[in-house]
Write an enzyme that holds these catalytic residues in place. Sequence first.
Site, mmCIF file in Angstrom:
data_model
loop_
_atom_site.group_PDB
_atom_site.id
_atom_site.type_symbol
_atom_site.label_atom_id
_atom_site.label_comp_id
_atom_site.label_asym_id
_atom_site.label_seq_id
_atom_site.Cartn_x
_atom_site.Cartn_y
_atom_site.Cartn_z
ATOM 1 N N ARG A 24 -8.350 26.772 7.340
ATOM 2 C CA ARG A 24 -8.074 28.251 7.967
ATOM 3 C C ARG A 24 -7.148 28.829 7.080
ATOM 4 N NH1 ARG A 24 -11.094 25.387 11.428
ATOM 5 N NH2 ARG A 24 -12.155 26.289 12.954
ATOM 6 N N ASP A 313 -15.051 14.750 17.022
ATOM 7 C CA ASP A 313 -14.751 13.983 15.871
ATOM 8 C C ASP A 313 -14.255 12.521 16.198
ATOM 9 O OD1 ASP A 313 -15.654 16.278 14.121
ATOM 10 O OD2 ASP A 313 -13.737 16.930 14.012
HETATM 11 C C1 S3P Z 1 -14.514 21.851 12.948
HETATM 12 C C2 S3P Z 1 -15.360 21.855 13.725
HETATM 13 C C3 S3P Z 1 -16.017 20.935 14.136
HETATM 14 C C4 S3P Z 1 -15.625 19.589 13.854
HETATM 15 C C5 S3P Z 1 -15.262 19.606 12.338
HETATM 16 C C6 S3P Z 1 -14.088 20.694 11.949
HETATM 17 C C7 S3P Z 1 -13.469 23.058 12.515
HETATM 18 O O1 S3P Z 1 -17.409 21.126 14.057
HETATM 19 O O2 S3P Z 1 -16.384 18.650 14.072
HETATM 20 O O3 S3P Z 1 -14.911 18.602 12.014
HETATM 21 O O4 S3P Z 1 -12.472 23.151 11.883
HETATM 22 O O5 S3P Z 1 -13.962 24.309 12.992
HETATM 23 P P1 S3P Z 1 -18.536 21.986 14.900
HETATM 24 O O6 S3P Z 1 -17.832 23.346 14.839
HETATM 25 O O7 S3P Z 1 -19.672 21.770 14.205
HETATM 26 O O8 S3P Z 1 -18.581 21.390 16.160
#
Ligand code: S3P
Length: 438
Positions: A24, A313
Amino acid sequence: MIPRVLSSSGREISVPGDKSLSHRSVLFSVLSKGTSRVSGFLEAEDPLNTMKAFSHLGLKIEKLSPGSYLFTSPGKSSLHSPKEELDFGNAGTGIRLSAGLLAGLSGINARLTGDHSLQKRPMSRIIKPLSAMGASIHGKEDKAPLEIQGKKLSPFVYKSPIASAQVKSCLMLAAMASETSLEYEEEILSRDHTENMFRFLGNKLQYSSPTHFKMEPPYIFEAGDFKVPGDISSAAFFLVLGVLLKEGSVLVKNVGLNPSRVGILKALEAMGAKILIHNERVECGEPVGDLEAVSSNLYFSDIPEEWIPSLIDEIPILTIAGLFAKGGFAIRHAEELRAKESDRITAMVENLRNLGILVHEYKDGYEIPEQNSSANSSELQAWLSGKGAKISTKMDHRIAMSFLVLRAVSGLDLTPDETSWIETSFPGFESLLKGFLS
Ligand code: S3P
């Protein structure tokens, strides 16, 4: 029970920067004209790929020291179409968030791709809502590679069928890039780093409930100063190791403690783990602190559905903790695990069964009866020390790291087929872990 063989008296470590925030920090820097400063950036394959991708659109990158960068953007309307395909490697977050941003940038044409694992992951979850905003985004069978022609997008109201921060952030970045409004609702709060960074730059979100907000232009994109804390998802491996020590504790310094990410702490505590938080503070709109995990006896505890997005995660490493819990371990309502870097339900079930451990698989999770009843520990130990066991990591960093922690705490003879995936999120993991064994 699987034996615990490792002790440590008060070891102190730090873990690399937060992966979600590192991605981000690049994307918000791209949107903001001028020079943004980032420290604590995760120098691992996933966020480095996002950084590299946007250098092909005109983002200038200067490295000051390890983890410290200056990102200079000409501003979102002065970016140019990349000449080359943008390769996001293994990163779902990289490709999905970038797809949103690019889809909302008028005049930009780009092709986004990734490795074999990423090309198998579902993209319809972003293609559908982005198309409904008027975006031009296409992929064969709704998978990467994705072809995007950036456009001015329309105001959009979306109720997401899944609690996914990637979907939410993709649409937020599309709205920001296109200077259009977005009303977004999800059933359970997914990680809210994009919202926090958006507000950190001076923007407002109007909330009608904690999971329902609206954002409206004009947006403020002033080059920021982003400080990225250590990743709780990486810390989780050492917190579980600390809890599973025969005696002693582990202190992990400078960890991001965003409430939408701390499900692993809640779950471990509910299972009887002692985890202490020290030195709590707020940096760049995100809570941060030091975490101390103390050797503890664990027992079964139900993990409620509303905690799942905040520990999604961490489920592989939480499962390793669960192997040592009196009464066993179960995870349900987690079908999203099947859409991660690997199908993590299959990956965990197959590998544990291969160790001789009884596992009941469900569509949305699995259940492991207490090890006393499901596998005879001395038999398991004898079988493993005779033959050893191969761990099939399935191109998935978190599966590889979880079983390396199991090997460290138990001394079981486990050999992952490949560990290079760890570089996507946690360079230095293996040597940090080795430090505990010496
Ligand atoms: C993340 C969102 C999650 C997570 C990924 C990182 C993010 O995925 O599993 O490792 O940085 O927005 P999902 O939005 O698919 O749940």
